[in-house]
Design a protein around this motif. Structure first.
Motif, short mmCIF file in Angstrom:
data_model
loop_
_atom_site.label_atom_id
_atom_site.label_comp_id
_atom_site.label_asym_id
_atom_site.label_seq_id
_atom_site.Cartn_x
_atom_site.Cartn_y
_atom_site.Cartn_z
N LYS A 162 -49.99 4.39 5.05
CA LYS A 162 -49.01 5.23 4.37
C LYS A 162 -47.61 4.78 4.72
O LYS A 162 -47.25 4.65 5.88
CB LYS A 162 -49.18 6.68 4.81
CG LYS A 162 -50.44 7.27 4.24
CD LYS A 162 -50.34 8.77 4.13
CE LYS A 162 -51.64 9.32 3.62
NZ LYS A 162 -52.72 9.18 4.63
N VAL A 220 -44.49 5.36 2.02
CA VAL A 220 -43.61 6.40 1.47
C VAL A 220 -44.25 7.77 1.68
O VAL A 220 -45.46 7.89 1.80
CB VAL A 220 -43.30 6.19 -0.03
CG1 VAL A 220 -42.32 5.07 -0.21
CG2 VAL A 220 -44.56 5.96 -0.83
N PHE A 221 -43.41 8.78 1.71
CA PHE A 221 -43.80 10.16 2.00
C PHE A 221 -44.43 10.27 3.39
O PHE A 221 -45.25 11.13 3.65
CB PHE A 221 -44.76 10.71 0.93
CG PHE A 221 -44.23 10.53 -0.45
CD1 PHE A 221 -43.06 11.15 -0.83
CD2 PHE A 221 -44.87 9.70 -1.35
CE1 PHE A 221 -42.54 10.98 -2.11
CE2 PHE A 221 -44.36 9.52 -2.63
CZ PHE A 221 -43.19 10.16 -3.00
N GLY A 272 -40.85 13.35 0.96
CA GLY A 272 -41.94 14.23 0.55
C GLY A 272 -41.75 15.65 1.05
O GLY A 272 -42.50 16.54 0.70
N HIS A 273 -40.75 15.86 1.92
CA HIS A 273 -40.35 17.21 2.36
C HIS A 273 -41.48 18.02 2.98
O HIS A 273 -41.55 19.23 2.78
CB HIS A 273 -39.76 18.00 1.19
CG HIS A 273 -38.61 17.29 0.53
ND1 HIS A 273 -37.34 17.34 1.03
CD2 HIS A 273 -38.57 16.49 -0.55
CE1 HIS A 273 -36.55 16.60 0.26
NE2 HIS A 273 -37.27 16.08 -0.69
N VAL A 274 -42.38 17.39 3.70
CA VAL A 274 -43.43 18.16 4.36
C VAL A 274 -42.86 18.73 5.66
O VAL A 274 -42.45 17.98 6.54
CB VAL A 274 -44.66 17.29 4.67
CG1 VAL A 274 -45.75 18.13 5.30
CG2 VAL A 274 -45.14 16.61 3.41
N ARG A 275 -42.83 20.06 5.74
CA ARG A 275 -42.24 20.68 6.93
C ARG A 275 -43.01 20.33 8.18
O ARG A 275 -44.22 20.33 8.17
CB ARG A 275 -42.30 22.19 6.81
CG ARG A 275 -41.32 22.74 5.92
CD ARG A 275 -42.01 23.78 5.11
NE ARG A 275 -41.21 24.03 3.94
CZ ARG A 275 -40.38 25.04 3.86
NH1 ARG A 275 -40.30 25.90 4.82
NH2 ARG A 275 -39.67 25.19 2.79
N ARG A 321 -43.38 17.64 9.48
CA ARG A 321 -43.93 16.29 9.52
C ARG A 321 -42.93 15.25 9.02
O ARG A 321 -42.67 14.28 9.72
CB ARG A 321 -45.22 16.22 8.72
CG ARG A 321 -45.91 14.88 8.76
CD ARG A 321 -47.41 15.00 8.83
NE ARG A 321 -48.00 15.57 7.62
CZ ARG A 321 -48.33 14.85 6.55
NH1 ARG A 321 -48.16 13.56 6.54
NH2 ARG A 321 -48.86 15.43 5.50
N TYR A 344 -31.07 26.44 4.51
CA TYR A 344 -30.00 27.02 3.70
C TYR A 344 -30.56 27.59 2.41
O TYR A 344 -30.19 28.69 1.99
CB TYR A 344 -28.95 25.94 3.40
CG TYR A 344 -27.73 26.46 2.68
CD1 TYR A 344 -26.76 27.17 3.38
CD2 TYR A 344 -27.58 26.28 1.32
CE1 TYR A 344 -25.65 27.66 2.72
CE2 TYR A 344 -26.47 26.77 0.67
CZ TYR A 344 -25.50 27.46 1.36
OH TYR A 344 -24.41 27.96 0.72
N ASN A 345 -31.48 26.87 1.81
CA ASN A 345 -32.08 27.34 0.56
C ASN A 345 -33.00 28.53 0.76
O ASN A 345 -33.45 29.14 -0.19
CB ASN A 345 -32.86 26.21 -0.11
CG ASN A 345 -31.95 25.32 -0.92
OD1 ASN A 345 -30.83 25.70 -1.23
ND2 ASN A 345 -32.43 24.14 -1.24
N GLU A 346 -33.34 28.82 2.00
CA GLU A 346 -34.21 29.96 2.26
C GLU A 346 -33.42 31.16 2.75
O GLU A 346 -33.98 32.03 3.41
CB GLU A 346 -35.31 29.57 3.26
CG GLU A 346 -36.32 28.70 2.59
CD GLU A 346 -37.35 28.15 3.54
OE1 GLU A 346 -37.28 28.43 4.74
OE2 GLU A 346 -38.23 27.42 3.06
N TYR A 347 -32.17 31.20 2.45
CA TYR A 347 -31.28 32.30 2.84
C TYR A 347 -31.15 32.41 4.35
O TYR A 347 -30.77 33.44 4.88
CB TYR A 347 -31.80 33.64 2.29
CG TYR A 347 -31.87 33.71 0.80
CD1 TYR A 347 -30.77 34.08 0.06
CD2 TYR A 347 -33.04 33.38 0.14
CE1 TYR A 347 -30.83 34.14 -1.32
CE2 TYR A 347 -33.11 33.44 -1.24
CZ TYR A 347 -32.00 33.82 -1.97
OH TYR A 347 -32.06 33.87 -3.33
#
Lengths: 300, 336
Positions: A149, A151-152, A234-237, A239, A251-254
């Motif tokens: 693996k 990318v991502f 890939g924005h895997v939290r 990881r 920020y996007n989650e308030y």
């Protein structure tokens, strides 16, 4: 390219100090404008970051940093920088060495290529890696068949970071290396030093401040990069989120306070970098000046 | 083979299977989802992990990735190794299926078109509704600034676009030209297109841009809860029944050996427990009992389905959002 190099050298080393002849009014207006801009665009946002980070108290601040996802983002950012900076150190020294000490066909092309990451948008740099290593990219099918693996996953993030931060070190040491010329190395070789001895005893001491300066800039970019990393992450939290990406998510989650808490760590790293940079910059100017005096006493 | 060497092989095999077993015990599932479901899946995952441990004794870890639905589908196609995808619309999962990662018949594998809940598009306006917005036709008035994400990358934006189109079409005597004219006027009032629904919400709520946000119903309720007293929801006369679907990514689960957990995870979404969580996060549950329980919290409005109005996602995508589709024809970025 060559123009940049020589201008840099003159500017930092041999330009004589001139008395300011402009009227006081002009001087103070200019200084005032500069300070106002500094305050508006640097000091206020910085104060803002820290005041928001501590808006809910010290406990909330630590809680935000001790969150497993935040910790993993911090770890990943440091890990990526720990690979990207040494790789670029090796690349930068070899490229700088080749460009400053030798004349070879394709030399100008190499100088131009080193600047490439400055010229292309970071998002494009990220996409290139997706197109190369993605499942449907050039190497994708082979990589997926072999369960590798890129990318991502962390390797992609490292690659993208190396790509966007690789000009910094080469760019910093080329002028220093050109300034020191090849005579000292030649003398060392004539006196019987091996290649490695020449490098560690002669070349490295000459470029060390420029090198450190480059490392610091490279590190700052490696830790702060958002665009290219965002494309390949890939924005895997927990990881594949680096600190800048994690700040955006929070920020996007308030979750402003937590977002600013993580941002404050980035800001702190930046401040440390700035201080280190200022110190090194001063030493660099001094070592360049000293070198010019010893290298060319007649012209002074 | 001597006795000794065969003993060694047996020991090795035992070690290897032990390794596999322990790997299976802490298996990880990656759920690649669309933008507004962050809070939903945080709650669902906690419940599922507990439920799964109670039923099977196995611990499972669930990782989340969120972004615009179209972009997320793209990432999975390009190699993001999702075990399950929970996206905003069927077309995006179809796109993954087309790349060969998911069985083309995926939508029939779970009840209700593989959509464990529905939602719709409503308006979020600033408190007191200063521009007096009541229905879709108020959005095309001059001087009204509308915030919605980019339909090319966001699922919510595509639902909103189609809802507006259908409203315009119905208002104009059922002609497609009327629908097109209506969305053209509407998108003239859109100053900025973010790539995902959450980005648009941030633009509207935190950056204070725009008079009205075309928003997922759940996203609008979340904004109300997070910033009390600053916004209010306006329910239009008619909107679209959005069915965000879920699917197991066959090729990836077979590769990771996670099919059983992935399927259990998606089936869990249909249980009363998960349906409750879904309703509490302001999505519309499928379970009639849960739906009845939360009916008062969900605004009543006329909803049409994409199959009735547009003949399904494949057709809608080709006509409106593919390159050269109606969106490309009507959208002129402001400032040009």
């Amino acid at each position: 390219m060559a123009g940049y190099v020589s201008a840099h050298r003159q500017g930092s080393a041999t330009l004589p100090r001139r008395r300011l002849t402009e009227p006081a009014l002009v001087r103070w207006t200019l200084i005032g404008i500069a300070l106002a801009f500094l305050a508006l665009f640097l000091a206020v946002p910085l104060v803002m970051v820290f005041s928001e980070a501590f808006a809910k108290g010290v406990d909330a601040y630590w809680a935000a940093l001790e969150d497993p996802d935040a910790l993993s983002a911090i770890r990943l950012t440091l890990f990526v920088a720990a690979i990207a900076v040494p790789s670029n150190l090796i690349f930068g020294i070899s490229a700088g060495w080749a460009i400053a000490k030798f004349r070879f066909p394709g030399r100008n092309l190499l100088i131009t290529l080193i600047d490439l990451p400055f010229a292309v948008s970071p998002v494009i740099s990220g996409l290139v890696f997706v197109l190369l290593f993605g499942r449907r990219g050039w190497f994708g099918p082979w990589l997926f068949d072999h369960d590798i693996k890129i990318v991502f996953a962390v390797p992609g993030i490292v690659l993208a970071t190396i790509f966007v931060s690789f000009p910094f070190i080469a760019r910093e040491i080329i002028p220093v290396m050109e300034a020191s010329g090849t005579e000292e190395e030649e003398a060392a070789r004539v006196l019987g030093a091996s290649g490695l001895q020449t490098f560690f005893r002669v070349t490295l001491p000459n470029i060390k401040w420029g090198l450190l300066y480059g490392v610091i800039l490279c590190n700052a970019r490696a830790m702060g990069e958002f665009g290219a990393v965002s494309v390949v992450s890939g924005h895997v939290r927990g990881r594949t989120n680096t600190m800048p990406l994690h700040v955006e998510i929070l920020y996007n989650e308030y979750n402003f306070q937590a977002a600013f808490a993580v941002a404050s760590v980035l800001a702190l790293l930046a401040l440390v970098t700035l201080v280190a940079k200022a110190v090194i910059e001063r030493r660099l100017a001094r070592s360049l000046a000293a070198h010019d005096e010893t290298a060319a006493p007649e012209s002074a | 083979m001597t006795f000794r060497s065969s003993l060694r092989v047996a020991a090795l095999a035992a070690l290897a299977t032990a390794g596999l077993a322990s790997a299976a015990q802490a298996q990880t599932l990656l759920n690649v989802s669309y933008d507004p479901t962050r809070e939903l899946y945080e709650a669902v995952n906690t419940a599922f992990i507990k439920d799964y441990a109670a039923k099977t004794g196995k611990t499972v870890k669930i990782e989340q990735s969120h972004g615009g639905s179209g972009g997320q589908a793209r990432a999975v196609i390009d190699g993001l190794d999702a075990d399950v995808v929970t996206l905003a619309l069927a077309y995006d999962i179809d796109a993954i299926a087309k790349s060969g990662l998911i069985d083309p018949a995926w939508q029939r594998r779970l009840p209700d078109n593989s959509s464990p809940y529905t939602s719709t598009i409503v308006f979020l306006v600033r408190n007191g509704n200063p521009k007096g917005i009541k229905d879709w036709n108020d959005l095309i008035k001059p001087g009204v600034s509308v915030i919605t994400p980019n339909p090319k990358t966001s699922g919510g934006a595509r639902w909103a676009y189609l809802a507006a189109w259908e409203y315009g079409k119905r208002a104009g005597g059922g002609k497609d030209a009327a629908g097109k004219d209506f969305v053209a006027k509407l998108y003239k009032n859109v100053p900025v297109l973010d790539s995902g629904a959450r980005g648009s919400t941030t633009t509207f709520v935190q950056r204070g841009i725009g008079d009205v946000l075309l928003s997922w119903e759940n996203e609008a309720f979340l904004a109300l809860a997070e910033t009390p007293g600053k916004f209010q929801i306006v329910v239009p006369s008619v909107s679209i029944l959005a069915e965000p679907p879920v699917a197991v990514v066959d090729k990836n689960v077979d590769h990771h050996n996670t099919r059983a957990i992935a399927e259990a995870y998606l089936k869990f979404l249909y249980t009363p427990e998960a349906q409750e969580i879904i309703a509490k996060n302001h999505y519309r549950p499928r379970d009639p009992k849960v739906l009845a329980k939360y009916a008062s919290a969900l605004p009543k409005l006329t909803l049409f389905t994409i199959d009735d109005a547009f003949g399904g996602w494949q057709k809608a995508q080709a006509a409106h959002f593919a390159d050269g589709g109606s969106f490309d024809q009507i959208y002129v970025p402001s400032g040009r």
